[in-house]
Write an enzyme that holds these catalytic residues in place. Structure first.
Site, PDB file in Angstrom:
ATOM      1  N   HIS A  82       0.865  -1.204   0.000  1.00  0.00           N
ATOM      2  CA  HIS A  82       0.000   0.000   0.000  1.00  0.00           C
ATOM      3  C   HIS A  82       0.891   1.240   0.000  1.00  0.00           C
ATOM      4  O   HIS A  82       1.531   1.550   1.010  1.00  0.00           O
ATOM      5  CB  HIS A  82      -0.893   0.006   1.245  1.00  0.00           C
ATOM      6  CG  HIS A  82      -1.854   1.169   1.294  1.00  0.00           C
ATOM      7  ND1 HIS A  82      -3.195   1.002   1.579  1.00  0.00           N
ATOM      8  CD2 HIS A  82      -1.685   2.499   1.120  1.00  0.00           C
ATOM      9  CE1 HIS A  82      -3.796   2.177   1.561  1.00  0.00           C
ATOM     10  NE2 HIS A  82      -2.894   3.117   1.300  1.00  0.00           N
TER      11      HIS A  82
ATOM     12  N   HIS B  82       1.378   5.471  -1.838  1.00  0.00           N
ATOM     13  CA  HIS B  82       0.938   6.563  -2.718  1.00  0.00           C
ATOM     14  C   HIS B  82       2.172   7.119  -3.423  1.00  0.00           C
ATOM     15  O   HIS B  82       3.050   7.684  -2.769  1.00  0.00           O
ATOM     16  CB  HIS B  82       0.263   7.667  -1.896  1.00  0.00           C
ATOM     17  CG  HIS B  82      -0.961   7.178  -1.194  1.00  0.00           C
ATOM     18  ND1 HIS B  82      -2.222   7.289  -1.729  1.00  0.00           N
ATOM     19  CD2 HIS B  82      -1.110   6.518  -0.013  1.00  0.00           C
ATOM     20  CE1 HIS B  82      -3.091   6.737  -0.914  1.00  0.00           C
ATOM     21  NE2 HIS B  82      -2.449   6.252   0.150  1.00  0.00           N
TER      22      HIS B  82
ATOM     23  N   LYS C 249      -9.624  -0.277  -5.246  1.00  0.00           N
ATOM     24  CA  LYS C 249      -9.601   0.412  -3.954  1.00  0.00           C
ATOM     25  C   LYS C 249     -10.932   1.104  -3.685  1.00  0.00           C
ATOM     26  O   LYS C 249     -11.420   1.882  -4.500  1.00  0.00           O
ATOM     27  CB  LYS C 249      -8.478   1.460  -3.962  1.00  0.00           C
ATOM     28  CG  LYS C 249      -8.349   2.277  -2.690  1.00  0.00           C
ATOM     29  CD  LYS C 249      -7.752   1.478  -1.542  1.00  0.00           C
ATOM     30  CE  LYS C 249      -7.781   2.237  -0.218  1.00  0.00           C
ATOM     31  NZ  LYS C 249      -6.725   3.235  -0.110  1.00  0.00           N
TER      32      LYS C 249
ATOM     33  N   HIS D 171     -10.369   1.458   2.323  1.00  0.00           N
ATOM     34  CA  HIS D 171     -10.159   2.494   3.341  1.00  0.00           C
ATOM     35  C   HIS D 171     -11.380   2.392   4.249  1.00  0.00           C
ATOM     36  O   HIS D 171     -12.470   2.828   3.888  1.00  0.00           O
ATOM     37  CB  HIS D 171     -10.048   3.889   2.705  1.00  0.00           C
ATOM     38  CG  HIS D 171      -9.772   4.946   3.729  1.00  0.00           C
ATOM     39  ND1 HIS D 171      -8.572   5.627   3.809  1.00  0.00           N
ATOM     40  CD2 HIS D 171     -10.526   5.415   4.758  1.00  0.00           C
ATOM     41  CE1 HIS D 171      -8.605   6.470   4.834  1.00  0.00           C
ATOM     42  NE2 HIS D 171      -9.786   6.368   5.426  1.00  0.00           N
TER      43      HIS D 171
ATOM     44  N   HIS E 149      -4.354  -0.123   6.236  1.00  0.00           N
ATOM     45  CA  HIS E 149      -3.851   0.742   7.319  1.00  0.00           C
ATOM     46  C   HIS E 149      -4.728   0.712   8.574  1.00  0.00           C
ATOM     47  O   HIS E 149      -5.269   1.725   8.984  1.00  0.00           O
ATOM     48  CB  HIS E 149      -3.632   2.179   6.831  1.00  0.00           C
ATOM     49  CG  HIS E 149      -4.702   2.751   5.934  1.00  0.00           C
ATOM     50  ND1 HIS E 149      -6.042   2.759   6.261  1.00  0.00           N
ATOM     51  CD2 HIS E 149      -4.614   3.340   4.717  1.00  0.00           C
ATOM     52  CE1 HIS E 149      -6.717   3.324   5.276  1.00  0.00           C
ATOM     53  NE2 HIS E 149      -5.880   3.685   4.333  1.00  0.00           N
TER      54      HIS E 149
ATOM     55  N   ASP F  81       1.504   2.937   3.446  1.00  0.00           N
ATOM     56  CA  ASP F  81       0.656   4.130   3.228  1.00  0.00           C
ATOM     57  C   ASP F  81       1.512   5.386   3.096  1.00  0.00           C
ATOM     58  O   ASP F  81       1.037   6.495   3.350  1.00  0.00           O
ATOM     59  CB  ASP F  81      -0.377   4.303   4.344  1.00  0.00           C
ATOM     60  CG  ASP F  81      -1.557   5.165   3.901  1.00  0.00           C
ATOM     61  OD1 ASP F  81      -1.782   5.285   2.684  1.00  0.00           O
ATOM     62  OD2 ASP F  81      -2.246   5.724   4.775  1.00  0.00           O
TER      63      ASP F  81
END
Ligand code: DOR
Ligand code: ZN
Length: 346
Positions: A13, A15, A99, A136, A174, A247
């Site tokens: 995971h 970004h 996602k 999420h 997360h 994350d």
């Protein structure tokens, strides 16, 4: 112990962003991971295979070396994602999952899902194509306290979802609470969770006592210590349902140190040293490798990496800030002592 060698990790995971940010994010993670699951919350989001293919090309163009590095792309679930989009994603060798952002839950989630009711055929398609759903897990109702949003999501959405779609593979991303640890532990096979370094290292006191530390603000927000301790127990448990997902998410110093600051912590430059510190504190360094390098690959049905990395026990100062093209990012544990250093990759 002064040195440990472990199977090369992956990050399940992360970004990477786009444009100016890409050069640093991609190379920071590729220095220690062979694969990274790339979140799709760009503006506009990565909604279909053609968006994912174009983004994948931009990521590959930003890589400097690291020929083994493989970005695993994700699609952003919206209210209008169709079973045909899912079938195309399942065919694509680049896409590893979809996602779910509840609309408004976090950074760049405005195009997220407003309700799962109308997405049942899409979820059925994910189940039948064995394409995992990455979640999420927070409700967004304004009447639910921010510290309770993850637990409420489990009760209202996740528990019914995992029952209604008994073969859907689900990753609760997360996780931040004991409630999530318990839910995932007790759930059927095919339900797993990622854990970030910030949620293992910090609790809400670290963020709020003695002054607000905006660089620790992430979503889901840091919780009370009891939850951090439950996450640590899960990470070192050897239960394959819990594995690495940093994350890591860069935000410029201006957008963090603001009267309305952005959510996200950058850790890709030192993620494995940060996890190692936690596992050492828990006298469980022998459990680090499975968490960082085995369980995620197993869950995603991919081979474990053949290469290894070496970590050396040495105190050194973490940088105060990192350059991102024209911008500056203050990373997790900026200017503080780190205890493990990544020595080499093979
Ligand atoms: O803290 C976070 N930052 N949580 C998320 O869910 C998104 C991420 C980001 O994209 O910055
Ligand atoms: Zn994220």
């Amino acid at each position: 112990m002064s040195r440990i060698t472990i199977t090369k990790p992956d990050d399940w995971h992360i970004h990477l962003r786009d444009g100016d940010m890409l050069e640093r994010t991609v190379n920071d993670v590729a220095a220690w991971a062979n694969r990274a699951v790339v979140m799709p919350n760009l503006t506009p989001p990565v909604k279909n295979v053609s968006d994912a293919t174009a983004y994948h090309s931009r990521i590959m163009a930003a890589l400097e070396g690291f020929p083994q590095f493989e970005p695993l792309m994700t699609l952003y679930l919206t209210d209008s994602t169709t079973p045909a989009d899912i079938a195309a994603a399942a065919q694509s060798l680049l896409v590893c999952g979809v996602k779910l952002y509840p609309a408004g839950a976090t950074t760049n989630s405005a195009a997220g899902v407003t309700g799962l009711e109308n997405l049942k055929p899409t979820l059925e398609a994910m189940q039948s194509h064995n394409l995992p759903l990455l979640i999420h897990g927070e409700v967004t109702d304004l009447d639910v306290d921010i510290f309770d949003r993850e637990a409420k999501f489990i009760e209202r959405t996740l528990a019914p979802l995992t029952t209604e779609f008994p073969a859907l593979r689900v990753i609760l991303e997360h996780i931040t609470t004991e409630d999530s640890v318990n839910f995932v532990t007790e759930s059927r096979p095919g339900v797993a969770a990622t854990i970030t370094p910030q949620h293992l290292l910090f609790d809400r006191n670290d963020m709020l006592v003695g002054g607000i530390r905006p660089h620790l603000f992430c979503l889901p927000i840091l919780k009370r210590r009891q939850h951090k301790e439950a996450l640590r127990r899960a990470a070192i448990s050897g239960n394959p349902k819990f594995f690495i997902g940093t994350d890591s998410a860069p935000h410029t110093v201006e957008t963090k140190e603001s009267s309305c600051g952005c959510a996200g912590c950058y850790s890709a430059h030192a993620a494995i040293p940060l996890y190692a510190e936690v596992f050492e504190e828990e006298n469980s360094l022998d459990k680090l490798e499975a968490f960082t390098s085995h369980f995620g690959a197993d869950f995603y049905g991919r081979a474990r990496n053949d290469e290894t990395i070496d970590l050396v026990r040495v105190d050194y100062l973490s940088p105060e800030s990192l350059r991102f093209g024209p911008s500056t990012v203050v990373p997790l544990r900026a200017g503080e002592l780190l205890k493990w250093r990544l020595e080499k990759t093979q």
